[in-house]
Scaffold this motif. Structure first.
Motif: not given
Ligand code: FAD
Ligand code: SF4
Ligand code: SF4
Length: 398
Positions: A1-29
């Motif tokens: 069975x192919x191994x599922x990459x770890x990132x597939x289990x992660x979820x994008x942040x909703x656009x209204x949620x603060x980014x991990x870099x907080x006020x330093x976030x450059x909204x790179x996407x």
């Protein structure tokens, strides 16, 4: 069975949620995708590791003892160029769009990550994976705001694409290089532009309203090496406002906090960089960092007029004086600004020396900003090359 990459289990942040870099976030996407899984290592504002990524991307370290590499990064060639037939509506002569179009039509890549404008707001960036020359052309010209270029990364893996070109600025490319191996690509090409003093959408509005005679008709603007900001209006007219005449006090905090802490002005991790700051006025400045970049530039060689890069003048006194002026945040009257502008144009630094002038001024400003606002980050966040450059100047004690 192919191994599922770890990132597939992660979820994008909703656009209204603060980014991990907080006020330093450059909204790179990146955080708009499941690659947020890697944010701690990938985010340029959480972990600075340009040196390590330079070695990974270019196969060697930046030579800090070479003045050119200290300033402009790892490279094998640097030229000034312009298209013999410029692309109408491009930022400069359209070398970036032309390279992307050639790479796509010659089958080197299956898609191009670039950024168009939203239909509802000409300054709102709309990242896309372009698959036709028309879609690449629709992305020409700078969007002078933070742009989430990496927000399309999930679509790449889902599309099954194997050969990709990404166009982007430094903070986006640092995150991209960190997750490069997770994208499932056979070949990634990176075409970068230099970038500095970017703003979020609200900051852009403030800048336009404080500086231009007609903010609502500005189509784009650029800080040019004739020491003026050039505003292009929808009727085709160009308005020039000298840097020295900017309302420094009003504009002191207009730039995004990410850009006030950024030291990757010259896009150190791209294969090929296309800007203007090391070239004579009207020409573009091209930095070939590695063999991949050389291959990319080859695609448009027959569309270009080229010349060697030049360097003239001495920027150091101007940079040192600028440090005090910025700190005092004084504004000088417009008529005096025009007069100074005339003299600086005649005797000011040219070509690569202009590039060094701009790098020195921004690095010193940003260093002071980090020192005053994020003292705990200073040591790890400022790359070694920037520390060396800054050490050439006398800085205010506090
Ligand atoms: P075009 O053919 O017009 O193509 C422009 C490309 O840029 C498009 O493919 C588009 O996808 C991409 N793009 C547009 N906006 C953004 C964005 N916000 N984020 C990521 N990608 C984007 N050069 C300097 O030498 N000194 C500078 O100080 C400098 N500051 C810049 C600041 C910003 C915000 C940007 C985006 C670019 C800056 N540049 C700077 C680069 C320069 O202005 C031109 O973009 C570059 O020379 C390419 O010109 P062109 O005519 O070949 O581009
Ligand atoms: Fe995420 Fe990019 Fe913002 Fe960092 S800069 S927090 S990686 S979106
Ligand atoms: Fe990103 Fe730096 Fe440009 Fe700001 S100045 S958008 S942080 S590359």
């Amino acid at each position: 069975m192919p191994i599922t990459p770890a990132h597939h289990k992660a979820k994008a942040l909703p656009s209204v949620k603060r980014r991990p870099a907080k006020e330093l976030c450059s909204e790179c996407g990146l955080c708009d995708t499941y690659y947020i899984h890697y944010v701690k290592e990938a985010c340029a504002f959480i972990t600075q590791h340009i040196g390590e990524l330079e070695t990974q991307s270019h196969g060697r370290d930046r030579n800090l003892d070479s003045d050119r590499e200290l300033y402009f990064g790892v490279h094998q060639d640097m030229i000034a160029a312009r298209k013999t037939e410029p692309i109408e509506g491009a930022q400069w002569t359209g070398i970036v769009s032309s390279i992307a179009i050639e790479m796509l039509t010659k089958g080197m890549v299956e898609g191009v990550v670039c950024v168009q404008s939203s239909e509802s707001d000409r300054f709102k960036p709309q990242p896309v994976i372009a698959r036709t020359p028309a879609e690449i052309l629709a992305a020409r010209v700078n969007k002078p705001t933070l742009s989430p270029n990496l927000s399309v990364l999930e679509q790449i893996e889902q599309s099954g694409m194997k050969r990709l070109l990404v166009i982007g600025v430094g903070c986006q490319i640092q995150a991209l290089r960190t997750v490069e191996k997770q994208l499932g690509l056979e070949k990634l090409y990176v075409l970068g532009t230099p970038c500095v003093d970017n703003v979020n959408r609200a900051g852009l509005q403030k800048f336009l309203e404080t500086t231009s005679r007609s903010p609502e008709t500005v189509v784009h603007y650029e800080f040019m090496q004739d020491f003026n900001v050039h505003f292009k209006h929808s009727d085709g007219s160009i308005e020039k406002v000298p840097f020295f005449g900017l309302n420094t006090k009003e504009l002191k905090d207009v730039f995004a906090p990410s850009c006030m802490t950024c030291f990757d002005y010259v896009n150190a991790l791209a294969d090929l960089v296309v800007g203007y700051m090391g070239a004579p006025f009207g020409w573009q400045w091209i930095v070939v960092r590695n063999d991949t970049g050389k291959e990319m530039l080859e695609m448009v060689k027959d569309q270009l007029e080229t010349q060697a890069v030049m360097s003239n003048g001495d920027r150091t006194a101007a940079v040192q004086q600028g440090i005090a002026a910025y700190d005092n945040a004084t504004t000088i009257p417009m008529w005096l600004a025009y007069l100074i502008n005339f003299f600086v144009n005649k005797i000011g630094p040219k070509g690569l020396e202009y590039g060094r002038f701009s790098i020195d001024s921004h690095f010193v400003r940003n260093y002071l900003y980090v020192k005053r606002n994020y003292p705990q980050k200073l040591e790890a966040h400022v790359p070694e090359f920037a520390k060396r450059i800054i050490s050439r100047y006398k800085l205010p004690k506090q």
